[in-house]
Write a protein that holds these residues in place. Sequence first.
Motif, PDB file in Angstrom:
ATOM      1  N   ALA A  62       0.753  -1.073  -0.145  1.00  0.00           N
ATOM      2  CA  ALA A  62       0.095  -0.089   0.006  1.00  0.00           C
ATOM      3  C   ALA A  62       0.788   1.266   0.064  1.00  0.00           C
ATOM      4  N   LEU A  63       1.895   1.221   0.926  1.00  0.00           N
ATOM      5  CA  LEU A  63       2.779   2.513   0.880  1.00  0.00           C
ATOM      6  C   LEU A  63       3.401   2.746  -0.487  1.00  0.00           C
ATOM      7  N   GLN A  64       3.737   1.820  -1.366  1.00  0.00           N
ATOM      8  CA  GLN A  64       4.603   1.990  -2.554  1.00  0.00           C
ATOM      9  C   GLN A  64       3.408   2.495  -3.532  1.00  0.00           C
ATOM     10  N   ALA A  65       2.010   2.211  -3.467  1.00  0.00           N
ATOM     11  CA  ALA A  65       1.337   2.642  -4.568  1.00  0.00           C
ATOM     12  C   ALA A  65       0.390   3.724  -4.064  1.00  0.00           C
ATOM     13  N   LEU A  66       0.625   4.339  -2.807  1.00  0.00           N
ATOM     14  CA  LEU A  66      -0.048   5.523  -2.164  1.00  0.00           C
ATOM     15  C   LEU A  66       0.391   6.822  -3.003  1.00  0.00           C
ATOM     16  N   TYR A  67       1.628   7.043  -3.255  1.00  0.00           N
ATOM     17  CA  TYR A  67       2.275   8.074  -3.827  1.00  0.00           C
ATOM     18  C   TYR A  67       1.822   8.526  -5.143  1.00  0.00           C
ATOM     19  N   GLY A  68       1.653   7.641  -6.103  1.00  0.00           N
ATOM     20  CA  GLY A  68       1.092   7.917  -7.532  1.00  0.00           C
ATOM     21  C   GLY A  68      -0.362   8.887  -7.202  1.00  0.00           C
ATOM     22  N   PRO A  69      -1.328   7.989  -6.695  1.00  0.00           N
ATOM     23  CA  PRO A  69      -2.815   8.734  -6.724  1.00  0.00           C
ATOM     24  C   PRO A  69      -2.607  10.011  -5.926  1.00  0.00           C
ATOM     25  N   ALA A  70      -1.824  10.044  -5.009  1.00  0.00           N
ATOM     26  CA  ALA A  70      -1.800  11.360  -3.983  1.00  0.00           C
ATOM     27  C   ALA A  70      -1.067  12.531  -5.009  1.00  0.00           C
ATOM     28  N   ILE A  71      -0.422  12.207  -6.293  1.00  0.00           N
ATOM     29  CA  ILE A  71       0.293  13.407  -6.509  1.00  0.00           C
ATOM     30  C   ILE A  71      -0.556  14.634  -7.112  1.00  0.00           C
TER      31      ILE A  71
END
Length: 398
Positions: free
Chosen positions: A39-48
Motif C-alpha cells: 500500500a505504501l508504495q502505491a499511495l504516492y502516485g494517486p496522491a500526486i
Amino acid sequence: MTDQPIAQLDSHPSPASPAPVFSRAAVVASCVGFVLIGALQALYGPAIPAFREEFGLSPSVAGLGLSAHFVGGVAGVLLFDRLYGRVGNRHILGSSYLLMAVGAAGFALAPDWPTALAAALFAGVGFGGVDYGLNQLFAVGFGHRSTAMLNILNAHFGIGAILGPALIGVVGSEHYPAVFLCFALANLPLLLCLRGVRNEVPLPGGAEDGGRGQVLGRSLGSVLGVFVALYVLHIAVEAGVGGWEPTHLETVGYGAGVAATATSVYWLMMTVGRFLVAPLALRFSAQAIITVSCAGMTVCLLAASVPALAPYAYAGVGLFIAPIFPTGLPWLNRAAPRARRAGAVVIAASMVGGVAAGPALGKAIEWSGIRAVPLLLCGVSALCLAATLWLIRATRSR
C-alpha cells in the motif's frame, strides 16, 4: 524437486535451533506487513495531484516522492543486510516498522516539500528493511515449503498495492495526509507480534557439506551476476507493462476506461498468480516454475502485439510474471548458501530495476513508437528466459 532449508549467514552462524522461525500469529502479522508495504508504495502516485496543488510542484518534481521512496528502499535493504545475523531478527523488523510509521506520519504532516521528501526517504528505509527482512526469513523459515510461503507473502504485497490507490480514490487525493497517518498507525500493532519471530539466524542449508553449495563449472560471481540480471530484467517487464499498457491499448484503439481497467486486471493477476503457484511450489522445483513463467510471459507479450488479443495477453503476463520474484530467492540461496549478501543484492537490484525501467523503456519507445511496446518487452522477457536456462545449467546439483 523440492526446496531445502537455506540461509545467508555471516562467517560465524548461530547454532541450529529446533524452534520454528515464525509462530502462526507472526506469519499472519508478516502477511499484514506486506499488505502495508504494498500500500505504501502505491499511495504516492494517486496522491500526486494533491502534492502538486499543496506545494506548487511540477509533475517531474512531484514524482520525486516515489523516487525518494525507492532510494530509501535500496538503502534499507543494504543497511539491514549489514545487521542481519549480528542484530536479532525482532530488532531488525521492529526498527523497520517504526521507520515506516515515522516516515509516513512525517510525510502526512510535512510543512514543505523538502521535508516531505526526507520523510518519504525515511519511510523507504523502513520499507526496504521489511521487504528484505521478511523475504529473507521466509526463505529460511519453512524448509521445503519456503517457496510456497514466499509466494503467499508476496501475494499480500499485491493486495496492498490494489487497496492503497482504491482508498485514495474513495476519500479523495486531497485527504492523502489522513491516509498516510492511518497507514503509520497500522504499523504499530505489528510490533506486538514480533515475539513470535525467532530472534537468532537459522543454520544455512548446505552447511553439513562444508558449504560447497551447488555452483558447478561457473564462478560464483557469474552466477550471482546472472541472478541480478534476471531480477532487474523481470522487474523491468513488470514496471514496463504497468506503466505503458494503458498508453499502448489506447494507441491501438481501446478507450481510456477499457485501458485503465485492463491495467488493473494486470496487477490483480499478479496477485492471483502468486496464490495459485503456492501449492505448485510444493510439487515442482523453483527452476521449473521460473522457466515456465518466463516462457509464458514471453508468449503473452508477443500475443499482446495483436490488438484484438492485447488486453487478455497483458493479463496473462501478470499471471506468469507473478512467481518469479519470490520463487527465485530460495533457488538463489540454495545455489549459493555461503554468498551471504546475495539476497540483499538481488532485492536491491529489483528496486533499482523498477526505477531505471521507465527512462530506459521511454527512450526505446521514442525510437520505435508506442505500438512496439509489447515487442520491446517481449525481447526483455526472452532475455529473462535465457538467463533462467543458463542458471539451471550453472547451478545443477552434483
